[in-house]
Scaffold this active site. Structure first.
Site, PDB file in Angstrom:
ATOM      1  N   LYS A 108       1.005  -1.164   0.283  1.00 15.56           N
ATOM      2  CA  LYS A 108      -0.365   0.024   0.368  1.00 15.56           C
ATOM      3  C   LYS A 108       0.473   1.310   0.628  1.00 15.56           C
ATOM      4  O   LYS A 108       0.478   1.860  -0.485  1.00 15.56           O
ATOM      5  CB  LYS A 108      -0.687  -0.559   0.810  1.00 15.56           C
ATOM      6  CG  LYS A 108      -1.916  -0.992   0.659  1.00 15.56           C
ATOM      7  CD  LYS A 108      -3.611  -0.386   1.539  1.00 15.56           C
ATOM      8  CE  LYS A 108      -4.173  -1.450   1.581  1.00 15.56           C
ATOM      9  NZ  LYS A 108      -4.360  -2.728   2.144  1.00 15.56           N
ATOM     10  N   GLU A 130     -10.447   7.789   4.239  1.00 12.31           N
ATOM     11  CA  GLU A 130     -10.967   6.612   4.992  1.00 12.31           C
ATOM     12  C   GLU A 130     -10.261   5.263   5.202  1.00 12.31           C
ATOM     13  O   GLU A 130      -9.616   4.952   4.545  1.00 12.31           O
ATOM     14  CB  GLU A 130     -12.330   6.246   4.721  1.00 12.31           C
ATOM     15  CG  GLU A 130     -12.324   5.346   3.808  1.00 12.31           C
ATOM     16  CD  GLU A 130     -12.487   5.504   2.441  1.00 12.31           C
ATOM     17  OE1 GLU A 130     -11.781   6.730   1.985  1.00 12.31           O
ATOM     18  OE2 GLU A 130     -11.336   4.629   1.906  1.00 12.31           O
ATOM     19  N   SER A 395       1.110  -9.745  -1.406  1.00 10.16           N
ATOM     20  CA  SER A 395       1.124  -8.287  -0.696  1.00 10.16           C
ATOM     21  C   SER A 395       1.773  -7.248   0.316  1.00 10.16           C
ATOM     22  O   SER A 395       2.049  -6.601   0.376  1.00 10.16           O
ATOM     23  CB  SER A 395       0.064  -8.134  -0.901  1.00 10.16           C
ATOM     24  OG  SER A 395      -1.001  -9.072  -0.201  1.00 10.16           O
TER      25      SER A 395
HETATM   26  C1  LIG Z   1      -5.190  -4.216   1.740  1.00 12.90           C
HETATM   27  C2  LIG Z   1      -4.138  -4.830   1.244  1.00 12.90           C
HETATM   28  C3  LIG Z   1      -4.575  -6.465  -0.240  1.00 12.90           C
HETATM   29  C4  LIG Z   1      -6.061  -5.749  -0.477  1.00 12.90           C
HETATM   30  O1  LIG Z   1      -6.080  -5.065  -1.447  1.00 12.90           O
HETATM   31  P1  LIG Z   1      -6.318  -4.740  -3.076  1.00 12.90           P
HETATM   32  O2  LIG Z   1      -6.411  -3.126  -3.147  1.00 12.90           O
HETATM   33  O3  LIG Z   1      -6.527  -6.187  -3.286  1.00 12.90           O
HETATM   34  O4  LIG Z   1      -4.671  -5.488  -2.985  1.00 12.90           O
HETATM   35  C5  LIG Z   1      -4.275  -7.560  -0.327  1.00 12.90           C
HETATM   36  N1  LIG Z   1      -2.721  -7.449   0.624  1.00 12.90           N
HETATM   37  C6  LIG Z   1      -2.370  -6.351   1.810  1.00 12.90           C
HETATM   38  C7  LIG Z   1      -1.120  -6.799   3.047  1.00 12.90           C
HETATM   39  C8  LIG Z   1      -3.199  -5.325   2.039  1.00 12.90           C
HETATM   40  O5  LIG Z   1      -3.217  -4.913   3.029  1.00 12.90           O
END
Ligand SMILES: *Cc1c(COP(=O)(O)O)cnc(C)c1O
Length: 421
Positions: A108, A130, A395
């Site tokens: 993010k 938000e 992610s």
């Molecule tokens: C917020 C988040 C997601 C999901 O959000 P996307 O916009 O679909 O990427 C996935 N993995 C992590 C670690 C997150 O913090």
């Protein structure tokens, strides 16, 4: 610059210069996207769109963002070959793009740093947003601190209670967390409150969204800032293996980590798979698999595949991963599915948690529960295909999840015994 030019360029961080990709000038990806917003917000959105086109494509902006990614975020993040996990299921090789090693522990920050830098170039003093589970809020608070911007984060009272550590983090970083006390006191009300504040304060601030969702130009802006993930991964995969992966996958909440990973692979001969959360089952309210159960509709100011009821209200969704329980997908995902370029599949909570423990115990990497969904898909794929390779966007890291996971699953041995051994 087309995607092809981009791949031939040394400067893969220049990716934001592409011009041949969707959306069209009204923010549509085929049928999807657009900006369904009240008139009072139109000037603010027009201002962001224009500023983004001008500023974010300038050499100065790109070189500053590139330097920040290197010196502050720790990019490029590595590509890791999971030898142990791969060997367990045959000879299909599993690789991870390590967004868990990006500063703050998830992807993010990639778009938050870009959004905050844009705010700075636009001469804004403040950024607002938000947050639901709090991870977008924490990433944005980090970016605000770095750039010396004020930051207001609207958060439902119920979420403030549930996500206390993230509230503390935001406050330590100097962000004002503003409780939203009406209605269900969760994300939906927080979105309304943040948009309301934005319509009043837009001369001094910009709104920073947390995924590739919302009205145009947000899906475009967030995608462009996230594309660094796929761009790096493509280069790294080619230079370490001499090949392309057979398949690339990523988990889908709103769709930002996935689209960032996918975009640079779209014109490559690889399968691309988005992985949605099937939660505890197929009944309404037990999952957040919007591609499976959703239909075309308008939610939160954009048209996409969404899960809404007859009145146009979001249906209840659930996932064990707090970042995946979104009742829709970003418009570009809907478009890529219609085109047949990306396929969407799902895994259950239990499959994701099994993958969570496998990756922890076999590779020494504790993944975010969100990211464990993509790992679970890769494991299923490896078991089935037996050869070739799959690249997973990891992610985020799982430190944020360990107390909850430990309460529910202990050290994971029972779950692994049931599902793996
Ligand atoms: C917020 C988040 C997601 C999901 O959000 P996307 O916009 O679909 O990427 C996935 N993995 C992590 C670690 C997150 O913090």
């Amino acid at each position: 610059m087309t995607i092809k030019d981009f791949h031939n360029s040394e400067n893969y961080m220049d990716f934001v210069n592409h011009e041949k990709l969707m959306p069209d000038k009204n923010g549509y990806y085929g049928n999807y996207g657009g900006a369904y917003i009240p008139d009072k917000l139109k000037p603010a959105f027009a201002e962001i769109t224009e500023a983004y086109q001008k500023i974010a494509h300038s050499a100065e902006f790109i070189s500053e963002l590139r330097r920040i990614r290197r010196e502050f975020q720790g990019r490029p993040t590595p590509l890791t070959h999971c030898k142990n996990l791969s060997n367990k299921f045959g000879s299909c090789q599993i690789y991870l793009k390590r967004e868990d090693l990006n500063h703050t522990g998830a992807h993010k920050l990639n778009h938050c740093m870009g959004e905050a830098l844009l705010a700075k170039y636009m001469g804004k003093k403040k950024i607002i947003a938000e947050t639901g589970a709090g991870s977008h809020g924490v990433a944005l608070a980090t970016a605000a601190a770095f750039f010396g911007l004020e930051c207001d984060v609207y958060m439902g009272e119920v979420d403030i209670e549930k996500q206390h550590p993230n509230v503390i983090r935001m406050e330590m970083l100097g962000t004002k967390v503003i409780p939203v006390t009406h209605g269900q006191k969760t994300l939906k009300e927080a979105v309304d409150a943040a948009f309301d504040a934005y319509s009043k304060e837009y001369k001094d601030c910009i709104y920073c969204i947390g995924s590739v969702v919302g009205p145009h130009p947000f899906p475009l802006i967030v995608r462009d800032f996230q594309a660094v993930v796929g761009a790096e991964a493509l280069e790294q995969f080619k230079s370490t293996t001499g090949l392309l992966p057979d398949t690339v996958c990523a988990c889908i909440g709103g769709g930002s980590n996935s689209i960032g990973m996918f975009i640079p692979f779209l014109d490559q001969p690889v399968n691309i798979v988005g992985v949605e959360p099937m939660g505890r089952g197929k009944a309404v309210g037990d999952n957040a698999a919007s591609m499976e159960f959703g239909s075309e509709g308008i939610l939160h100011g954009f048209k996409s595949i969404v899960q809404i009821d007859d009145k146009g209200e979001a249906q209840p969704v659930y996932s064990i991963a707090p970042g995946l329980d979104y009742p829709g997908v970003g418009p570009e995902h809907a478009y890529l599915r219609d085109k047949g370029r990306v396929t969407y599949d799902y895994v259950t909570d239990e499959e994701a948690m099994t993958a969570f423990f496998l990756l922890s115990k076999l590779e020494g990497i504790i993944p975010a529960v969100e990211s464990a969904h993509a790992v679970a898909y890769a494991i299923k794929y490896a078991k089935q295909e037996k050869t070739g390779s799959i690249l997973v966007n990891l992610s985020g890291r799982g430190d944020k999840d360990i107390d909850f996971v430990n309460r529910e699953y202990g050290n994971g041995d029972k779950l692994l015994e049931k599902n793996v051994l």
